[in-house]
Design a protein around this motif. Structure first.
Motif, short mmCIF file in Angstrom:
data_model
loop_
_atom_site.label_atom_id
_atom_site.label_comp_id
_atom_site.label_asym_id
_atom_site.label_seq_id
_atom_site.Cartn_x
_atom_site.Cartn_y
_atom_site.Cartn_z
N ARG A 140 0.82 -1.22 0.00
CA ARG A 140 0.00 0.00 0.00
C ARG A 140 0.86 1.28 0.00
O ARG A 140 0.35 2.36 0.23
CB ARG A 140 -0.94 -0.01 1.21
N TYR A 141 2.14 1.10 -0.22
CA TYR A 141 3.05 2.27 -0.24
C TYR A 141 2.62 3.27 -1.32
O TYR A 141 2.20 2.88 -2.41
CB TYR A 141 4.49 1.82 -0.52
N ILE A 142 2.74 4.54 -0.99
CA ILE A 142 2.48 5.60 -1.96
C ILE A 142 3.63 6.60 -1.93
O ILE A 142 4.15 6.93 -0.85
CB ILE A 142 1.12 6.29 -1.70
N ASP A 143 4.03 7.06 -3.09
CA ASP A 143 5.08 8.07 -3.18
C ASP A 143 4.57 9.37 -2.55
O ASP A 143 3.41 9.75 -2.75
CB ASP A 143 5.42 8.32 -4.66
N PRO A 144 5.39 10.05 -1.76
CA PRO A 144 4.93 11.27 -1.08
C PRO A 144 4.35 12.33 -2.01
O PRO A 144 3.38 13.00 -1.66
CB PRO A 144 6.20 11.78 -0.38
N LEU A 145 4.93 12.49 -3.20
CA LEU A 145 4.41 13.50 -4.13
C LEU A 145 3.06 13.09 -4.70
O LEU A 145 2.19 13.94 -4.95
CB LEU A 145 5.41 13.74 -5.27
N GLU A 146 2.85 11.78 -4.88
CA GLU A 146 1.54 11.29 -5.32
C GLU A 146 0.50 11.48 -4.21
O GLU A 146 -0.65 11.85 -4.48
CB GLU A 146 1.63 9.82 -5.72
N ALA A 147 0.93 11.24 -2.98
CA ALA A 147 0.03 11.48 -1.85
C ALA A 147 -0.37 12.95 -1.78
O ALA A 147 -1.53 13.27 -1.52
CB ALA A 147 0.70 11.04 -0.54
N ARG A 148 0.58 13.83 -2.02
CA ARG A 148 0.31 15.27 -1.99
C ARG A 148 -0.77 15.66 -3.00
O ARG A 148 -1.66 16.46 -2.70
CB ARG A 148 1.61 16.04 -2.27
N LYS A 149 -0.70 15.06 -4.19
CA LYS A 149 -1.71 15.37 -5.22
C LYS A 149 -3.11 15.00 -4.73
O LYS A 149 -4.09 15.71 -5.02
CB LYS A 149 -1.40 14.59 -6.50
N ILE A 150 -3.21 13.90 -4.00
CA ILE A 150 -4.50 13.48 -3.46
C ILE A 150 -4.94 14.41 -2.33
O ILE A 150 -6.08 14.88 -2.29
CB ILE A 150 -4.43 12.02 -2.96
N VAL A 151 -4.03 14.66 -1.40
CA VAL A 151 -4.35 15.48 -0.22
C VAL A 151 -4.82 16.87 -0.63
O VAL A 151 -5.75 17.43 -0.05
CB VAL A 151 -3.13 15.57 0.72
N ASP A 152 -4.19 17.42 -1.66
CA ASP A 152 -4.56 18.77 -2.11
C ASP A 152 -5.98 18.85 -2.65
O ASP A 152 -6.55 19.94 -2.76
CB ASP A 152 -3.57 19.26 -3.17
N LEU A 153 -6.56 17.71 -2.99
CA LEU A 153 -7.92 17.69 -3.54
C LEU A 153 -8.97 17.23 -2.52
O LEU A 153 -10.14 17.12 -2.85
CB LEU A 153 -7.96 16.77 -4.77
N LEU A 154 -8.54 16.99 -1.29
CA LEU A 154 -9.49 16.57 -0.26
C LEU A 154 -10.31 17.76 0.24
O LEU A 154 -9.80 18.88 0.31
CB LEU A 154 -8.76 15.93 0.92
#
Length: 197
Positions: A35-49
């Motif tokens: 379930r690992y996610i790259d930090p920059l990919e996580a950021r893209k998701i978080v910014d849209l929450l």
């Protein structure tokens, strides 16, 4: 009941979890996890929450500097930390955190600082998302109001927690169709059961 859905790896799962009613989303920054996610990919998701949804980063035996750096890049609001090897200097963290207790016995729970919040998971050799449950009787006669329970939770067994007053629950494998991919209907069922408590 408050719910964190952990192991988010893509935007659709994140938005479906929010739509189902999750209070927090977990992002795994442990590279050996499926379930690992790259930090920059996580950021893209978080910014849209949407507002009021907490983003939580999961770390395993990492230095404080590493945790600080990754949380900054990914825009996490809370670090969830497994520190079995004493690698983390908690005094040097720049972010709010919660410690994970991987319980092997009732004593592990009895010895917790009553003034702090903890996430309690069942001990397994691997880290997270194994679906193993903590023995509920270990929580008998313990104040659970600052404990977040994780491990082996599903919509069908949440009702067993009714008398324990846990602060929140944390689910990952119990709402998945495969490791790292959430099942929308399972998330909806889980949230429905959590709200019936």
């Amino acid at each position: 009941m408050r719910v964190k859905i952990c192991g988010i790896t893509n935007l659709k799962d994140a938005l479906d979890a929010v739509e189902a009613g999750a209070n927090a989303l977990g992002f795994v920054f442990y590279e050996k996890s499926p379930r690992y996610i790259d930090p920059l990919e996580a950021r893209k998701i978080v910014d849209l929450l949407p507002p009021f949804i907490q983003a939580v980063g999961l770390f395993v035996n990492e230095s404080s500097k590493h945790i600080n750096d990754i949380c900054k890049v990914s825009n996490m609001q809370l670090a969830q930390i497994i520190d079995d090897k004493d690698n983390t200097d908690f005094d040097n963290l720049n972010i709010k955190y919660i410690e994970v207790v991987r319980a092997k016995s009732k004593e592990d729970i009895q010895n917790l600082d009553k003034n702090s919040y903890y996430l309690v998971d069942a001990f397994v050799q691997e880290f997270g998302g194994a679906g193993k449950r903590v023995a509920l009787e270990w929580f008998d006669s313990i104040d659970c109001s600052k404990i977040i329970l994780a491990g082996g939770l599903t919509s069908s067994n949440l009702k067993e927690l009714k008398n324990y007053n846990f602060f929140a629950v944390d689910v990952s494998s119990g709402v998945e169709s495969s490791k790292g991919k959430k099942d929308t209907e399972k998330m909806k069922e889980f949230m429905k059961s959590a709200n019936e408590k």
